[in-house]
Design a protein around this motif. Sequence first.
Motif, PDB file in Angstrom:
ATOM      1  N   GLU A  66       0.830  -1.329   0.104  1.00  0.00           N
ATOM      2  CA  GLU A  66       0.072   0.070  -0.051  1.00  0.00           C
ATOM      3  C   GLU A  66       0.988   1.250   0.060  1.00  0.00           C
ATOM      4  O   GLU A  66       1.570   1.637   0.942  1.00  0.00           O
ATOM      5  CB  GLU A  66      -1.043  -0.019   1.184  1.00  0.00           C
ATOM      6  CG  GLU A  66      -1.976  -1.148   1.117  1.00  0.00           C
ATOM      7  CD  GLU A  66      -3.125  -0.998   0.196  1.00  0.00           C
ATOM      8  OE1 GLU A  66      -3.170   0.086  -0.417  1.00  0.00           O
ATOM      9  OE2 GLU A  66      -3.437  -2.133  -0.314  1.00  0.00           O
ATOM     10  N   ALA A  69       0.710   3.492   2.871  1.00  0.00           N
ATOM     11  CA  ALA A  69       1.200   3.006   4.210  1.00  0.00           C
ATOM     12  C   ALA A  69       2.655   3.145   4.158  1.00  0.00           C
ATOM     13  O   ALA A  69       3.394   3.424   5.411  1.00  0.00           O
ATOM     14  CB  ALA A  69       0.693   1.594   4.435  1.00  0.00           C
ATOM     15  N   TYR A  73       5.345   4.964   6.688  1.00  0.00           N
ATOM     16  CA  TYR A  73       6.475   4.489   7.575  1.00  0.00           C
ATOM     17  C   TYR A  73       7.785   5.169   7.191  1.00  0.00           C
ATOM     18  O   TYR A  73       8.555   5.334   7.963  1.00  0.00           O
ATOM     19  CB  TYR A  73       6.650   2.860   6.957  1.00  0.00           C
ATOM     20  CG  TYR A  73       7.557   2.214   7.532  1.00  0.00           C
ATOM     21  CD1 TYR A  73       7.438   1.701   8.776  1.00  0.00           C
ATOM     22  CD2 TYR A  73       8.985   2.156   7.007  1.00  0.00           C
ATOM     23  CE1 TYR A  73       8.586   0.929   9.522  1.00  0.00           C
ATOM     24  CE2 TYR A  73      10.135   1.506   7.879  1.00  0.00           C
ATOM     25  CZ  TYR A  73       9.888   0.818   9.045  1.00  0.00           C
ATOM     26  OH  TYR A  73      10.806   0.211   9.608  1.00  0.00           O
TER      27      TYR A  73
ATOM     28  N   TYR B  73      -7.183   9.035  14.554  1.00  0.00           N
ATOM     29  CA  TYR B  73      -7.142  10.313  15.595  1.00  0.00           C
ATOM     30  C   TYR B  73      -7.717   9.988  16.736  1.00  0.00           C
ATOM     31  O   TYR B  73      -6.987  10.251  17.954  1.00  0.00           O
ATOM     32  CB  TYR B  73      -7.856  11.557  14.980  1.00  0.00           C
ATOM     33  CG  TYR B  73      -7.878  12.695  15.823  1.00  0.00           C
ATOM     34  CD1 TYR B  73      -7.074  13.594  15.683  1.00  0.00           C
ATOM     35  CD2 TYR B  73      -8.875  13.058  16.882  1.00  0.00           C
ATOM     36  CE1 TYR B  73      -6.838  14.982  16.669  1.00  0.00           C
ATOM     37  CE2 TYR B  73      -8.746  14.121  17.777  1.00  0.00           C
ATOM     38  CZ  TYR B  73      -7.830  14.966  17.658  1.00  0.00           C
ATOM     39  OH  TYR B  73      -7.748  15.893  18.594  1.00  0.00           O
ATOM     40  N   ALA B  75      -8.056   7.016  18.039  1.00  0.00           N
ATOM     41  CA  ALA B  75      -7.366   6.054  18.930  1.00  0.00           C
ATOM     42  C   ALA B  75      -5.886   6.312  19.250  1.00  0.00           C
ATOM     43  O   ALA B  75      -5.346   5.496  19.748  1.00  0.00           O
ATOM     44  CB  ALA B  75      -7.424   4.754  17.906  1.00  0.00           C
ATOM     45  N   ASP B  76      -5.534   7.410  18.775  1.00  0.00           N
ATOM     46  CA  ASP B  76      -4.049   7.716  18.820  1.00  0.00           C
ATOM     47  C   ASP B  76      -3.657   7.723  20.440  1.00  0.00           C
ATOM     48  O   ASP B  76      -4.276   8.134  21.252  1.00  0.00           O
ATOM     49  CB  ASP B  76      -3.882   9.337  18.435  1.00  0.00           C
ATOM     50  CG  ASP B  76      -2.261   9.633  18.330  1.00  0.00           C
ATOM     51  OD1 ASP B  76      -1.910   9.197  17.446  1.00  0.00           O
ATOM     52  OD2 ASP B  76      -1.794  10.399  19.397  1.00  0.00           O
ATOM     53  N   ARG B  85       6.380   1.813  15.069  1.00  0.00           N
ATOM     54  CA  ARG B  85       6.439   2.392  13.902  1.00  0.00           C
ATOM     55  C   ARG B  85       6.060   1.212  13.020  1.00  0.00           C
ATOM     56  O   ARG B  85       5.185   1.351  11.912  1.00  0.00           O
ATOM     57  CB  ARG B  85       7.829   2.850  13.299  1.00  0.00           C
ATOM     58  CG  ARG B  85       7.998   3.374  12.255  1.00  0.00           C
ATOM     59  CD  ARG B  85       9.555   3.690  11.924  1.00  0.00           C
ATOM     60  NE  ARG B  85       9.830   4.287  10.511  1.00  0.00           N
ATOM     61  CZ  ARG B  85      10.999   4.630  10.282  1.00  0.00           C
ATOM     62  NH1 ARG B  85      11.982   4.312  10.875  1.00  0.00           N
ATOM     63  NH2 ARG B  85      10.869   5.089   8.899  1.00  0.00           N
ATOM     64  N   TRP B  86       6.793  -0.118  13.189  1.00  0.00           N
ATOM     65  CA  TRP B  86       6.384  -1.173  12.248  1.00  0.00           C
ATOM     66  C   TRP B  86       4.858  -1.648  12.384  1.00  0.00           C
ATOM     67  O   TRP B  86       4.264  -1.779  11.411  1.00  0.00           O
ATOM     68  CB  TRP B  86       7.338  -2.246  12.515  1.00  0.00           C
ATOM     69  CG  TRP B  86       7.020  -3.461  11.793  1.00  0.00           C
ATOM     70  CD1 TRP B  86       6.887  -4.605  12.366  1.00  0.00           C
ATOM     71  CD2 TRP B  86       6.694  -3.670  10.395  1.00  0.00           C
ATOM     72  NE1 TRP B  86       6.762  -5.648  11.454  1.00  0.00           N
ATOM     73  CE2 TRP B  86       6.414  -5.252  10.223  1.00  0.00           C
ATOM     74  CE3 TRP B  86       6.876  -3.029   9.286  1.00  0.00           C
ATOM     75  CZ2 TRP B  86       6.191  -5.591   8.978  1.00  0.00           C
ATOM     76  CZ3 TRP B  86       6.289  -3.489   7.987  1.00  0.00           C
ATOM     77  CH2 TRP B  86       6.292  -5.169   7.789  1.00  0.00           C
ATOM     78  N   ALA B  89       2.412   0.934  10.882  1.00  0.00           N
ATOM     79  CA  ALA B  89       2.572   0.796   9.334  1.00  0.00           C
ATOM     80  C   ALA B  89       1.642  -0.263   8.878  1.00  0.00           C
ATOM     81  O   ALA B  89       0.999  -0.189   7.769  1.00  0.00           O
ATOM     82  CB  ALA B  89       4.004   0.624   8.751  1.00  0.00           C
ATOM     83  N   LEU B  92      -1.969   0.599   9.235  1.00  0.00           N
ATOM     84  CA  LEU B  92      -2.219   1.616   8.192  1.00  0.00           C
ATOM     85  C   LEU B  92      -2.409   0.828   6.730  1.00  0.00           C
ATOM     86  O   LEU B  92      -3.405   1.158   5.946  1.00  0.00           O
ATOM     87  CB  LEU B  92      -1.283   2.805   7.714  1.00  0.00           C
ATOM     88  CG  LEU B  92      -1.442   3.890   8.832  1.00  0.00           C
ATOM     89  CD1 LEU B  92      -0.164   4.594   9.103  1.00  0.00           C
ATOM     90  CD2 LEU B  92      -2.602   4.545   8.943  1.00  0.00           C
ATOM     91  N   GLN B  93      -1.433  -0.160   6.514  1.00  0.00           N
ATOM     92  CA  GLN B  93      -1.611  -0.933   5.414  1.00  0.00           C
ATOM     93  C   GLN B  93      -2.795  -1.574   5.200  1.00  0.00           C
ATOM     94  O   GLN B  93      -3.704  -1.437   4.042  1.00  0.00           O
ATOM     95  CB  GLN B  93      -0.477  -2.201   5.254  1.00  0.00           C
ATOM     96  CG  GLN B  93      -0.506  -2.922   4.217  1.00  0.00           C
ATOM     97  CD  GLN B  93       0.264  -4.296   4.435  1.00  0.00           C
ATOM     98  OE1 GLN B  93       1.414  -4.340   4.037  1.00  0.00           O
ATOM     99  NE2 GLN B  93      -0.149  -5.285   5.013  1.00  0.00           N
ATOM    100  N   MET B  95      -5.758  -0.647   6.638  1.00  0.00           N
ATOM    101  CA  MET B  95      -6.732   0.334   6.758  1.00  0.00           C
ATOM    102  C   MET B  95      -6.802   0.806   4.996  1.00  0.00           C
ATOM    103  O   MET B  95      -7.956   1.144   4.568  1.00  0.00           O
ATOM    104  CB  MET B  95      -6.635   1.571   7.490  1.00  0.00           C
ATOM    105  CG  MET B  95      -6.888   0.909   8.844  1.00  0.00           C
ATOM    106  SD  MET B  95      -6.370   2.156  10.148  1.00  0.00           S
ATOM    107  CE  MET B  95      -7.747   3.005  10.443  1.00  0.00           C
ATOM    108  N   PHE B  96      -5.547   0.906   4.351  1.00  0.00           N
ATOM    109  CA  PHE B  96      -5.585   1.633   2.892  1.00  0.00           C
ATOM    110  C   PHE B  96      -6.126   0.371   2.177  1.00  0.00           C
ATOM    111  O   PHE B  96      -6.897   0.821   1.233  1.00  0.00           O
ATOM    112  CB  PHE B  96      -4.182   1.940   2.512  1.00  0.00           C
ATOM    113  CG  PHE B  96      -3.964   3.388   3.083  1.00  0.00           C
ATOM    114  CD1 PHE B  96      -4.718   4.457   2.471  1.00  0.00           C
ATOM    115  CD2 PHE B  96      -3.137   3.644   3.963  1.00  0.00           C
ATOM    116  CE1 PHE B  96      -4.335   5.725   2.916  1.00  0.00           C
ATOM    117  CE2 PHE B  96      -2.721   4.902   4.427  1.00  0.00           C
ATOM    118  CZ  PHE B  96      -3.577   5.875   3.878  1.00  0.00           C
ATOM    119  N   PHE B  97      -5.945  -0.851   2.591  1.00  0.00           N
ATOM    120  CA  PHE B  97      -6.298  -2.043   1.830  1.00  0.00           C
ATOM    121  C   PHE B  97      -8.009  -2.063   1.871  1.00  0.00           C
ATOM    122  O   PHE B  97      -8.680  -2.159   0.802  1.00  0.00           O
ATOM    123  CB  PHE B  97      -5.886  -3.245   2.464  1.00  0.00           C
ATOM    124  CG  PHE B  97      -6.407  -4.552   1.934  1.00  0.00           C
ATOM    125  CD1 PHE B  97      -6.336  -5.077   0.633  1.00  0.00           C
ATOM    126  CD2 PHE B  97      -7.591  -5.053   2.837  1.00  0.00           C
ATOM    127  CE1 PHE B  97      -6.902  -6.346   0.507  1.00  0.00           C
ATOM    128  CE2 PHE B  97      -8.117  -6.168   2.244  1.00  0.00           C
ATOM    129  CZ  PHE B  97      -7.956  -6.879   1.135  1.00  0.00           C
TER     130      PHE B  97
END
Lengths: 218, 218
Positions: A66, A69, A73, B73, B75-76, B85-86, B89, B92-93, B95-97
């Motif tokens: 993605e 994403a 990162y 936002y 859930a931050d 970080r990993w 990511a 987010l991957q 969520m974009f999927f």
Amino acid sequence: MYKVYGMSLSGNCYKVRLALEQLCAIYRWIEVDVLAGDTRRPEFLALNPQGKVPLLEIDTDRLLAESNAILCYVADGTPLFPDDRWLRAQVLQWMFFEQYSHEPYVAVARFICRFLPENHPRRAELPRLHERGHEALAIMERHLSSRRFLVAESYTLADIALFAYTQVAEEGGFAMAAYPAIQAWLERVRAQPAFVPMEWVGDRGGDSSQAAMDISLY
Amino acid sequence: MYKVYGMSLSGNCYKVRLALEQLCAIYRWIEVDVLAGDTRRPEFLALNPQGKVPLLEIDTDRLLAESNAILCYVADGTPLFPDDRWLRAQVLQWMFFEQYSHEPYVAVARFICRFLPENHPRRAELPRLHERGHEALAIMERHLSSRRFLVAESYTLADIALFAYTQVAEEGGFAMAAYPAIQAWLERVRAQPAFVPMEWVGDRGGDSSQAAMDISLY
């Protein structure tokens, strides 16, 4: 060192390259020819079962798909992806807008217009793609008419994500003269430090197969 | 206190409600009837020029659109959106999927099947929606066949984002018996603390207009 599996002709892959260049990251670009079926081969599917590029290899155990994403990162901890909770939320808002309301219309219209034969049946999709694409561009135009960049007057991942296909929207049949604020913003993005154009072949990422590629592709 | 403008019948709005409930957040839910044109009225467009729900009002100067950006936002700083970080990511991957490869097919097929008349011309879209939707479900099935949750064996925003429309995919004509790992995952999500179903009308978010709504809608 990152490895990026990408097709130079893809705007989603270009986003990653532009961000890595602007972050002065060291990476190896591995050219993947989607049109020749490279992403459907078993060796690539073993890396990404979705069979899509771009794909970021952080190390052999950590692979990230993605495009947006990947941007989050690689830009973590940098001004491209602000730490401030509210700014970061706005950057993400525009990145989700890009993938849901912009790319599926602007990028796909460009793919059909530029890379398929003139009599291809997919041209029947164009009226709807143009209608939806113009809706997305109108939202950007309105927002950018009073702002230099999409979020907080600073250049961020939101600008990188939306620049990739907006810059080539004309190729999809979108008359961009109607969007002066977008055009001024495109110029501001192009003026950013370490900017590279889509067809750029550079030292960090280049390999010999890219030299012949001077077009960009959905 | 947050205000959430949303339509209870929308999966994208439900995501926000589910997260806020599980975060024990205090919020006011303002029901917006998209089907009656509420999001096209000037008073709503003044809040969100995109004319879409959900919309999060943090305060009168800070309004956030895009369901998945809202999730990030609210859930931050919580385990739903890990700081690592990993891990972040990967969340987010997915969520974009969800927004690019899942929602445009699974949610739209359900909308057509459940809410449009049987002879509606949009039914012609169903074969393509089913093909693409099954591709997304197959990717989830494969991933979940060896995992309890989408990322790092923990319940995160990735699960919330993909739960919303996967749980009602059957209504769009997707035969879910083919996806046992997804079905087991749906049950694990439903077993999470403070889980609320889509048609739930609760204290924090409820208003009288919701009481009659016991269906969910694209």
